[in-house]
Design a protein around this motif. Structure first.
Motif, short mmCIF file in Angstrom:
data_model
loop_
_atom_site.label_atom_id
_atom_site.label_comp_id
_atom_site.label_asym_id
_atom_site.label_seq_id
_atom_site.Cartn_x
_atom_site.Cartn_y
_atom_site.Cartn_z
N TYR B 98 0.82 -1.23 0.00
CA TYR B 98 0.00 0.00 0.00
C TYR B 98 0.85 1.27 0.00
O TYR B 98 0.57 2.20 -0.73
CB TYR B 98 -0.99 0.04 1.17
CG TYR B 98 -1.60 -1.29 1.53
CD1 TYR B 98 -2.19 -2.09 0.54
CD2 TYR B 98 -1.58 -1.77 2.82
CE1 TYR B 98 -2.73 -3.34 0.85
CE2 TYR B 98 -2.12 -3.01 3.14
CZ TYR B 98 -2.69 -3.79 2.14
OH TYR B 98 -3.21 -5.00 2.44
N LEU B 100 1.05 3.76 2.23
CA LEU B 100 0.34 4.99 2.61
C LEU B 100 1.09 5.65 3.75
O LEU B 100 1.84 4.98 4.47
CB LEU B 100 -1.09 4.65 3.06
CG LEU B 100 -1.96 3.94 2.02
CD1 LEU B 100 -3.29 3.54 2.63
CD2 LEU B 100 -2.18 4.82 0.81
N ALA B 106 -7.08 9.02 5.10
CA ALA B 106 -7.26 8.58 3.71
C ALA B 106 -7.27 9.79 2.79
O ALA B 106 -6.61 9.81 1.75
CB ALA B 106 -8.57 7.80 3.60
N ASN B 109 -3.85 11.25 2.34
CA ASN B 109 -3.03 10.39 1.50
C ASN B 109 -3.36 10.59 0.02
O ASN B 109 -2.47 10.64 -0.81
CB ASN B 109 -3.23 8.93 1.89
CG ASN B 109 -2.21 8.46 2.90
OD1 ASN B 109 -1.03 8.38 2.60
ND2 ASN B 109 -2.65 8.21 4.12
N VAL B 110 -4.66 10.68 -0.26
CA VAL B 110 -5.06 10.82 -1.66
C VAL B 110 -4.67 12.19 -2.21
O VAL B 110 -4.28 12.33 -3.37
CB VAL B 110 -6.59 10.57 -1.79
CG1 VAL B 110 -7.06 10.82 -3.22
CG2 VAL B 110 -6.91 9.15 -1.38
N LEU B 132 -12.03 9.21 -3.82
CA LEU B 132 -12.35 8.23 -2.78
C LEU B 132 -13.74 7.63 -3.01
O LEU B 132 -13.95 6.44 -2.79
CB LEU B 132 -12.25 8.86 -1.39
CG LEU B 132 -10.83 8.98 -0.85
CD1 LEU B 132 -10.80 9.87 0.38
CD2 LEU B 132 -10.27 7.60 -0.51
N LEU B 137 -15.03 4.43 -1.16
CA LEU B 137 -14.65 4.69 0.24
C LEU B 137 -15.33 5.92 0.80
O LEU B 137 -14.83 6.54 1.74
CB LEU B 137 -13.13 4.84 0.36
CG LEU B 137 -12.35 3.54 0.30
CD1 LEU B 137 -10.86 3.82 0.38
CD2 LEU B 137 -12.77 2.59 1.42
N GLU B 141 -13.25 8.94 4.70
CA GLU B 141 -12.20 9.89 4.30
C GLU B 141 -11.24 10.20 5.45
O GLU B 141 -10.07 10.49 5.22
CB GLU B 141 -12.82 11.21 3.81
CG GLU B 141 -13.59 11.10 2.51
CD GLU B 141 -15.05 10.73 2.71
OE1 GLU B 141 -15.44 10.46 3.87
OE2 GLU B 141 -15.81 10.70 1.73
N GLN B 152 -9.41 -1.94 1.85
CA GLN B 152 -9.72 -0.50 1.87
C GLN B 152 -8.46 0.34 1.71
O GLN B 152 -8.47 1.35 1.01
CB GLN B 152 -10.44 -0.15 3.17
CG GLN B 152 -11.87 -0.68 3.19
CD GLN B 152 -12.50 -0.58 4.58
OE1 GLN B 152 -11.78 -0.62 5.59
NE2 GLN B 152 -13.80 -0.46 4.62
N GLN B 153 -7.38 -0.12 2.34
CA GLN B 153 -6.12 0.62 2.20
C GLN B 153 -5.68 0.62 0.74
O GLN B 153 -5.21 1.63 0.22
CB GLN B 153 -5.03 -0.01 3.07
CG GLN B 153 -5.24 0.22 4.54
CD GLN B 153 -4.07 -0.31 5.37
OE1 GLN B 153 -2.94 0.06 5.18
NE2 GLN B 153 -4.38 -1.22 6.28
N VAL B 156 -7.56 3.12 -1.15
CA VAL B 156 -7.01 4.46 -0.94
C VAL B 156 -5.81 4.67 -1.87
O VAL B 156 -5.68 5.70 -2.53
CB VAL B 156 -6.59 4.67 0.53
CG1 VAL B 156 -5.88 6.01 0.70
CG2 VAL B 156 -7.79 4.59 1.46
N ARG B 160 -5.28 7.37 -4.78
CA ARG B 160 -4.10 8.24 -4.83
C ARG B 160 -3.43 8.16 -6.21
O ARG B 160 -2.97 9.15 -6.75
CB ARG B 160 -3.10 7.84 -3.75
CG ARG B 160 -1.90 8.77 -3.67
CD ARG B 160 -0.94 8.33 -2.58
NE ARG B 160 -0.37 7.02 -2.88
CZ ARG B 160 0.39 6.35 -2.02
NH1 ARG B 160 0.64 6.84 -0.82
NH2 ARG B 160 0.87 5.17 -2.35
#
Lengths: 402, 238
Positions: B98, B100, B106, B109-110, B132, B137, B141, B152-153, B156, B160
């Motif tokens: 991931y 992140l 989240a 990160n994005v 997202l 997701l 957020e 889910q990670q 994200v 991104r």
């Protein structure tokens, strides 16, 4: 862009509270210690100078013992006599007045109360020279001074210990075998710069002191006050010449006495406090250094996590310069926060200590700035350089960093 | 850009780690072309050089010899900072682990790639929220990675990768840490991007099942391309 960078740095700092607190703590303690130590040191130094100057800059002290033997080594050098005091007054034109001074430690008794105190033999001219007024009673009468009657003037501390708050004038106290009447009470002066209580004193006429207490006709020291507007240096030279003559010191021989003016005494005393300040500052500097090492450790420990972070940032398209700017700003923000807290804490400590020690609060902007700058430099070096190393890696190496 | 040039072209690319006796030829003269709109899976036994090839495509690492052309431009001619710009503007990464930022939400990160693009705060936030919700997701957020499941990670991470409108998404074992159900969800998401938006996707995997989602399979052995064509099952998972 710079505001964005600062905002991001602040965000990163608050996101990692523990690391930030530990980093800042090192800076805070280092800066606060240096500032507190140096401020208190300088405060006590200026207090000493002020105390000495309060005695009067026109005062000279004449003591037996040469400069190289150290002033006050009476056992070697011949003591002065009362005639020397009169000679100075009579023969040196620029002298306003001169007073003899001799002292010893004794127990004073009044009824059931007793206290050990400094008993000083002198005369009214001493009180005038050092400008020490009475709050009750009177000075010595000239008949008391010439005949050596058993009368005394006491300091506030002696009064508190023997009489409490009652009026001591007219009472009689006992000093060993000597019974003497209290004729005056000195104004309270408080502690001297070295913590000795100046009010813990009993003054007797010098003749009374010589006959009834010391048993000789010695004068341990002379206080000379120079007329206003006359050069103390000139008076000093004149006194030296007169004393050499009276003590029959032949040409080429060293003086066996010392004339000091208050400037010299002030310089000597502030020399001592400067040494103390230097020592304290050295201790504080070590704590600043230890603080710096603390910052370094935290920064190095977090480098693994941060190296991966740098890898991620590089992968999503950050240029190394942008990453470095972020880390630099983060380190600067942390150091500035730590430095400011340190300054505030250090000054608060200094104010507290100054109040406690009854010395002036004397902050030194150069020291405040210096400590701040040092901590900032340490923070930046140890925050920035590991980041720079990471930012120069290929992104994949930074990402793989375990 | 001249559109005649393929999106990605490898010409006899080699990557050698170490020196002398300890020399390891991770890539040993690999050549292939990838066109815009393709969904390519790169497979091979471990040590075949598939991940190395991916890192080179992503300009995270530099080749020892050979030529890598991106839109016909030799990447070797770009300096460090220009390669960063290339990553920023044309590439999106999805990693097995991931990758992140652990302490960021989240959303943050994005947003990250857009910060470096110089996009303003408000627009950044809006685009990150859109990305997202695109990966399903919405409502998460403000969770940090540790509060999200593996799947889910990875979503994200995909958001991104998507947010900068890249020319290609590079996914290195995107399902390597996920169970079957989550893997299928991630692959459906990637396929949807490819089908609906024509997003070029290059994915490294060692799972035959996952390769079946791709149009094309590049099979690597010992740092060379051994086979290049349809997946074994013909890409039937789509």
């Amino acid at each position: 862009m710079i505001w964005e960078t600062i905002r991001l740095a602040v965000q990163a700092i608050f996101r990692n509270t523990m690391r930030s607190v530990l980093t800042v703590l090192g800076i805070v303690i280092g800066v606060a210690a240096v500032i507190a130590m140096v401020t208190v040191g300088e405060g006590s130094s200026s207090q000493v100078t002020a105390d000495v100057e309060k005695l009067g800059t026109n005062i000279l002290m004449v003591m037996p013992g040469g400069m190289d033997q150290g002033p006050g080594t009476q056992s070697v050098a011949k003591a002065f006599k009362l005639k020397d005091v009169e000679a100075i007054i009579d023969q040196i034109g620029s002298v306003d007045t001169a007073a003899p001074y001799a002292q010893t430690s004794m127990t004073a008794i009044f009824g059931p109360e007793s206290t050990t105190t400094q008993v000083v033999g002198t005369d009214n001219r001493y009180l005038d020279a050092v400008d020490w007024p009475l709050v009750m009673g009177r000075q010595f009468l000239s008949t008391e001074e010439t005949s050596g009657r058993a009368v005394c003037i006491i300091g506030e501390t002696v009064r508190q210990k023997l009489f409490g708050n009652t009026n001591p004038v007219g009472e009689t106290i006992r000093l060993s075998s000597l019974t003497c009447e209290v004729v005056g009470l000195l104004e309270a002066k408080g502690a001297s710069s070295f913590g000795t209580d100046q009010d813990d004193v009993i003054g007797l006429p010098i003749k009374t002191f010589q006959r009834r207490i010391s048993g000789n006709s010695d004068v341990a020291m002379m206080f000379v006050s120079v007329q206003d507007g006359k050069s103390t240096d000139r008076a000093k030279t004149d006194i030296e010449a007169l004393m050499r003559e009276r003590r029959r010191i032949s040409e080429g021989e060293d003086d066996d006495f010392t004339v000091m003016d208050m400037k010299q005494i002030a310089a000597m005393l502030s020399g001592i406090t400067n040494v103390l300040t230097g020592l304290l500052s050295a201790v504080a500097a070590v704590s600043l250094l230890v603080g710096g090492i603390g910052i370094m450790n935290i920064m190095l420990v977090s480098v693994t996590e941060r190296t991966r972070e740098i890898g991620i940032r590089l992968a999503v398209g950050a240029q190394s310069g942008q990453v470095l700017m972020q880390f630099l700003v983060e380190a600067i923000v942390l150091s500035v926060i730590g430095g400011l807290i340190g300054i505030v804490l250090g000054l608060m400590l200094a104010i507290f200590a100054s109040n406690l020690m009854a010395i002036p609060f004397a902050p030194n902007p150069a020291v405040v700035g210096g400590a701040f700058l040092f901590s900032a430099v340490v923070g930046v070096i140890f925050g920035y350089f590991p980041a720079r190393r990471a930012a120069r890696l290929d992104p994949i190496e930074a990402l793989r960093h375990q | 850009m001249v559109d005649a040039a393929p999106l990605i072209e490898f010409r006899e690319v080699a990557k050698i780690y170490g020196k002398g006796e300890a020399e390891v030829r991770a890539l040993d003269g690999a050549s292939f072309k990838i066109e815009t709109g393709e969904f390519v899976a790169i497979m091979g036994p471990s040590g075949s050089g598939k991940s190395t090839a991916m890192n080179l495509i992503g300009c995270l690492d530099s080749p020892t010899s050979g030529e890598y052309l991106f839109h016909g431009v030799p990447v070797a001619s770009l300096d460090r900072e220009q390669r960063a710009l290339l990553r920023r503007n044309y590439l999106g990464f999805v990693f097995q682990g991931y990758n992140l930022l652990a302490r960021a939400s989240a959303l943050e990160n994005v947003e990250l790639p857009l910060i470096y693009k110089g996009v303003g705060r408000a627009e950044r936030k809006q685009r990150a929220l859109d990305a997202l919700s695109k990966v399903g997701l919405k409502g998460r957020e403000h969770h940090t990675p540790s509060e999200l499941s593996g799947g889910q990670q990875q979503r994200v991470a995909i958001a991104r990768a998507l947010i900068g409108n890249p020319d290609v998404i590079l996914a290195d074992e995107p399902t390597g840490n996920l169970d079957t159900k989550m893997s299928r969800e991630i692959m459906d998401l990637l396929c949807g991007l490819n089908d609906n938006e024509g997003m070029t996707i290059i994915m490294v995997t060692h799972e035959e099942d996952m390769a079946e989602y791709a149009h094309r399979l590049i099979w690597m052995v010992d740092g060379k391309v051994e086979r290049d064509g349809k997946p074994t099952g013909g890409g039937g998972k789509r």
